[in-house]
Design an enzyme around this catalytic site. Structure first.
Site, PDB file in Angstrom:
ATOM      1  CE  LYS A 159      44.633  59.296  58.890  1.00 39.06           C
ATOM      2  NZ  LYS A 159      45.435  58.806  57.887  1.00 39.06           N
ATOM      3  CG  ASN A 160      45.909  55.254  59.305  1.00 34.21           C
ATOM      4  OD1 ASN A 160      45.145  55.978  58.550  1.00 34.21           O
ATOM      5  ND2 ASN A 160      47.106  55.392  59.738  1.00 34.21           N
TER       6      ASN A 160
ATOM      7  NE  ARG B 130      50.755  57.033  49.408  1.00 37.36           N
ATOM      8  CZ  ARG B 130      51.393  56.576  48.383  1.00 37.36           C
ATOM      9  NH1 ARG B 130      51.674  57.178  47.311  1.00 37.36           N
ATOM     10  NH2 ARG B 130      51.441  55.223  48.374  1.00 37.36           N
TER      11      ARG B 130
ATOM     12  CB  CYS C 138      52.698  62.094  49.658  1.00 37.88           C
ATOM     13  SG  CYS C 138      53.106  61.065  51.202  1.00 37.88           S
TER      14      CYS C 138
ATOM     15  NE  ARG D  54      52.963  56.882  52.036  1.00 42.28           N
ATOM     16  CZ  ARG D  54      51.923  57.086  52.796  1.00 42.28           C
ATOM     17  NH1 ARG D  54      51.454  58.442  52.638  1.00 42.28           N
ATOM     18  NH2 ARG D  54      51.186  56.216  53.373  1.00 42.28           N
ATOM     19  N   PRO D  55      55.655  53.783  46.885  1.00 39.45           N
ATOM     20  CG  PRO D  55      57.299  52.158  46.508  1.00 39.45           C
ATOM     21  CD  PRO D  55      56.984  53.498  47.505  1.00 39.45           C
ATOM     22  CB  ILE D  56      51.161  50.781  45.384  1.00 31.10           C
ATOM     23  CG1 ILE D  56      50.781  51.159  43.949  1.00 31.10           C
ATOM     24  CG2 ILE D  56      50.432  51.787  46.119  1.00 31.10           C
ATOM     25  CD1 ILE D  56      49.546  50.965  43.199  1.00 31.10           C
ATOM     26  CG  ASP D  57      56.742  48.004  44.956  1.00 30.10           C
ATOM     27  OD1 ASP D  57      56.441  48.671  45.465  1.00 30.10           O
ATOM     28  OD2 ASP D  57      57.979  47.321  44.982  1.00 30.10           O
ATOM     29  CG  LEU D  58      56.105  45.546  48.298  1.00 33.97           C
ATOM     30  CD1 LEU D  58      56.403  46.072  49.664  1.00 33.97           C
ATOM     31  CD2 LEU D  58      56.998  44.543  47.702  1.00 33.97           C
TER      32      LEU D  58
ATOM     33  CG  ASP E  74      51.413  57.257  61.301  1.00 34.36           C
ATOM     34  OD1 ASP E  74      52.317  57.442  60.353  1.00 34.36           O
ATOM     35  OD2 ASP E  74      50.659  56.421  61.105  1.00 34.36           O
TER      36      ASP E  74
ATOM     37  CG  LEU F  47      58.414  52.047  58.357  1.00 35.96           C
ATOM     38  CD1 LEU F  47      59.044  51.895  59.796  1.00 35.96           C
ATOM     39  CD2 LEU F  47      57.006  51.728  58.778  1.00 35.96           C
TER      40      LEU F  47
ATOM     41  NE  ARG G  78      45.058  63.714  54.277  1.00 38.76           N
ATOM     42  CZ  ARG G  78      45.673  62.955  53.669  1.00 38.76           C
ATOM     43  NH1 ARG G  78      46.714  63.487  53.049  1.00 38.76           N
ATOM     44  NH2 ARG G  78      45.610  61.649  53.161  1.00 38.76           N
TER      45      ARG G  78
HETATM   46  C1  EPZ Z   1      50.205  53.182  56.468  1.00 38.14           C
HETATM   47  O1  EPZ Z   1      50.569  53.588  55.056  1.00 38.14           O
HETATM   48  C2  EPZ Z   1      49.407  54.342  57.041  1.00 38.14           C
HETATM   49  N1  EPZ Z   1      48.316  54.638  56.226  1.00 38.14           N
HETATM   50  C3  EPZ Z   1      50.480  55.516  57.498  1.00 38.14           C
HETATM   51  O2  EPZ Z   1      49.832  56.433  58.110  1.00 38.14           O
HETATM   52  C4  EPZ Z   1      51.759  54.808  58.201  1.00 38.14           C
HETATM   53  O3  EPZ Z   1      52.659  55.881  58.474  1.00 38.14           O
HETATM   54  C5  EPZ Z   1      52.211  53.647  57.641  1.00 38.14           C
HETATM   55  O4  EPZ Z   1      51.324  52.830  57.235  1.00 38.14           O
HETATM   56  C6  EPZ Z   1      53.302  52.960  58.307  1.00 38.14           C
HETATM   57  O5  EPZ Z   1      52.743  52.824  59.777  1.00 38.14           O
HETATM   58  C7  EPZ Z   1      47.095  54.017  56.551  1.00 38.14           C
HETATM   59  O6  EPZ Z   1      46.865  52.951  57.132  1.00 38.14           O
HETATM   60  C8  EPZ Z   1      46.012  54.410  55.591  1.00 38.14           C
HETATM   61  P1  EPZ Z   1      53.218  50.897  54.228  1.00 38.14           P
HETATM   62  P2  EPZ Z   1      50.894  52.618  54.172  1.00 38.14           P
HETATM   63  O7  EPZ Z   1      52.814  50.433  52.784  1.00 38.14           O
HETATM   64  O8  EPZ Z   1      50.154  51.373  53.986  1.00 38.14           O
HETATM   65  C9  EPZ Z   1      57.201  50.735  51.495  1.00 38.14           C
HETATM   66  C10 EPZ Z   1      49.090  58.615  58.729  1.00 38.14           C
HETATM   67  O9  EPZ Z   1      49.881  59.609  59.100  1.00 38.14           O
HETATM   68  N2  EPZ Z   1      56.349  50.304  50.360  1.00 38.14           N
HETATM   69  O10 EPZ Z   1      53.311  50.082  55.414  1.00 38.14           O
HETATM   70  O11 EPZ Z   1      50.835  53.546  52.804  1.00 38.14           O
HETATM   71  C11 EPZ Z   1      56.723  52.188  51.731  1.00 38.14           C
HETATM   72  O12 EPZ Z   1      57.317  53.233  50.768  1.00 38.14           O
HETATM   73  C12 EPZ Z   1      49.710  57.619  57.677  1.00 38.14           C
HETATM   74  O13 EPZ Z   1      48.145  58.421  59.040  1.00 38.14           O
HETATM   75  C13 EPZ Z   1      56.941  49.703  49.324  1.00 38.14           C
HETATM   76  O14 EPZ Z   1      58.345  49.983  48.991  1.00 38.14           O
HETATM   77  O15 EPZ Z   1      52.510  52.312  54.621  1.00 38.14           O
HETATM   78  C14 EPZ Z   1      57.342  52.520  53.078  1.00 38.14           C
HETATM   79  O16 EPZ Z   1      58.768  52.360  53.111  1.00 38.14           O
HETATM   80  C15 EPZ Z   1      50.510  58.423  56.882  1.00 38.14           C
HETATM   81  N3  EPZ Z   1      56.138  49.024  48.339  1.00 38.14           N
HETATM   82  C16 EPZ Z   1      57.190  50.874  53.787  1.00 38.14           C
HETATM   83  O17 EPZ Z   1      56.972  50.110  52.740  1.00 38.14           O
HETATM   84  C17 EPZ Z   1      54.726  48.995  48.667  1.00 38.14           C
HETATM   85  O18 EPZ Z   1      54.084  48.413  47.506  1.00 38.14           O
HETATM   86  C18 EPZ Z   1      56.050  50.878  54.472  1.00 38.14           C
HETATM   87  O19 EPZ Z   1      54.788  51.573  53.919  1.00 38.14           O
HETATM   88  C19 EPZ Z   1      54.291  49.555  49.527  1.00 38.14           C
HETATM   89  C20 EPZ Z   1      54.977  50.025  50.957  1.00 38.14           C
END
Ligand code: EPZ
Length: 421
Positions: free
Chosen positions: A22-23, A93, A117, A122-126, A308, A330, A400
């Site tokens: 999926k991912n 998301r 969630c 889970r911010p998207i600031d980066l 995960d 994480l 999902r």
């Molecule tokens: C991906 O989510 C996966 N989703 C998640 O899978 C997985 O748990 C996660 O990576 C970690 O491996 C998809 O690939 C669609 P991140 P993602 O950005 O990209 C922080 C599942 O069950 N962060 O790597 O959203 C964040 O809060 C799911 O299939 C910021 O602070 O995760 C976290 O602490 C759920 N600012 C860390 O980074 C940002 O702008 C890693 O998150 C982005 C992230």
């Protein structure tokens, strides 16, 4: 609403085949926005998140046909909308993955801001800071991220403060059409990110450092890509979940159609716990352990132990002879399954980001509620090991991301059925 009923304490046997990841599929579907011609994607998992993203593309004006649930033919040449609406983004998301490609191709887009969630804020600031460095103007209004890059995106050096999977993917897709070189430092190395790089590369983008933490992308300066056809890699988390199903029931099962090198941190922990594994080119057979040892796990980015798989290993740790410790690094809130696992009789202490699991526990079937995708699979695993009947409610979370979970488990000999509330 559907729920799963499980009669536990049955041994499993036989083989189960793993679906596409999926991912990996989600960013690759989003990447078709960058393509100049229709793209065929094979080995798609038949799960709800994929349907949600295809629906989002459809709302943007793209068209897609599916010969079967695992193959989509996507034509994004007809896109005439660049707004990803709240209705769909709030259900998934990962919809944020259309931000990079839409902005790169059309120079503007609006994407509903994904909220927090069940597993964290889970911010998207980066993602946003990186796009700003590439020349995007970004404002947040009425709950939408509004991005403009009227002169197109330009290459930049992006240093991610934290490793982010979808952040890296968004920037890779934005950089693919940008003018000049984008260097992504502290990039995610997950196999799903690697596949996205490979597909973009096949489509005509020059990319160096694939699979490393520093990726350099030379953009096409607005020229659309030649994406043709590709097949999604196997789902390493689904594979790990079935290996845990074999482990928690102490059974011999063979999990096929996987890529063992993507599962090394998972198989290492299973072996430490005492489960013998036969690792072949594209299959792993797990054998019963003579005694299940406790385990220490710290989640981290790939190639570390995946967050995960944290919930599934917590379920498994309940069967171990001794005390296991799991630290979640994480996501700040990814322990919602703990209170549900306690309903089976689990002895789990929680302090901040560290869970201490005291085993072995005699589990008894219970009514439990799924809270997120992977937490749900941990409840199913506990149900397989528990004495008596378990009902797992709210399984829309499972749907999902796990393709036909109950059918695959049934095929392995589990007593499991989907019922309506
Ligand atoms: C991906 O989510 C996966 N989703 C998640 O899978 C997985 O748990 C996660 O990576 C970690 O491996 C998809 O690939 C669609 P991140 P993602 O950005 O990209 C922080 C599942 O069950 N962060 O790597 O959203 C964040 O809060 C799911 O299939 C910021 O602070 O995760 C976290 O602490 C759920 N600012 C860390 O980074 C940002 O702008 C890693 O998150 C982005 C992230």
């Amino acid at each position: 609403m559907d729920y799963l009923r499980i009669e536990g304490k049955r041994s499993l046997f036989g083989e189960v085949a793993i679906s596409g990841a999926k991912n990996a599929a989600l960013p690759l579907i989003a990447a078709t926005i960058l393509s100049k011609k229709p793209t065929k994607i094979e080995n798609l998992p038949d799960v709800r998140d994929i349907k949600t993203l295809l629906k989002l593309l459809d709302n943007l004006g793209a068209s897609f046909t599916m010969e079967n649930p695992h193959e989509a033919f996507i034509d994004t040449s007809t896109i005439d909308q660049t707004i990803a609406k709240y209705d769909l983004v709030r259900t998934m998301r990962a919809s944020i993955l259309v931000l990079g490609p839409l902005l790169a191709r059309f120079g503007h887009c609006e994407v509903s801001l994904p909220g927090g969630c069940a597993i964290g804020q889970r911010p998207i600031d980066l993602h946003l800071k990186a796009l700003e460095l590439m020349g995007a103007d970004i404002t947040i209004k009425r709950g939408y991220v509004i991005t403009e890059a009227p002169k197109g995106l330009r290459g930049a050096t992006i240093i991610f403060d934290k490793i982010t999977v979808t952040g890296t993917e968004n920037i890779l897709m934005a950089a693919a059409l940008a003018k000049g070189k984008t260097t992504i430092i502290n990039a995610a190395k997950e196999p799903e990110v690697v596949q996205l790089c490979e597909v973009l590369q096949q489509g005509g983008v020059q990319i160096e450092g694939i699979g490393s933490d520093e990726i350099v992308v030379t953009g096409t300066n607005g020229e659309l890509l030649d994406l043709d056809r590709f097949s999604i890699i196997p789902d390493r988390i689904e594979a790990g979940t079935y290996l845990c199903a074999g482990a928690i029931t102490n059974s011999k099962i063979k999990v096929t159609n996987l890529e063992p090198s993507h599962l090394e941190s998972i198989t290492a922990k299973l072996m430490q716990m005492g489960f013998p594994l036969d690792i072949e080119k594209d299959a792993i057979t797990i054998h019963p352990a003579t005694s299940i040892s406790p385990v220490e796990i710290v989640t981290s980015e790939y190639p570390g132990f995946p967050t995960d798989m944290q919930a599934q290993f917590m379920a498994l740790a309940m069967m171990a002879n001794g005390t296991s410790i799991i630290e979640e690094r994480l996501f700040e809130n990814r322990f919602m399954h703990v209170s549900e696992l306690r309903r089976f009789g689990a002895k789990i202490e929680l302090r901040g980001r560290i869970a201490t699991i005291i085993g072995p526990t005699q589990l008894y079937g219970a009514d439990v509620m799924a809270t997120d995708l992977r937490a749900s699979s941990a409840l199913v695993l506990a149900g397989l090991a528990a004495q008596g009947t378990t009902n797992v409610h709210r399984i829309y979370h499972l749907d999902r991301g796990y393709e036909r979970l109950e059918r695959k488990l049934k095929q392995l000999g589990a007593a499991i059925e989907r019922l309506e509330e």
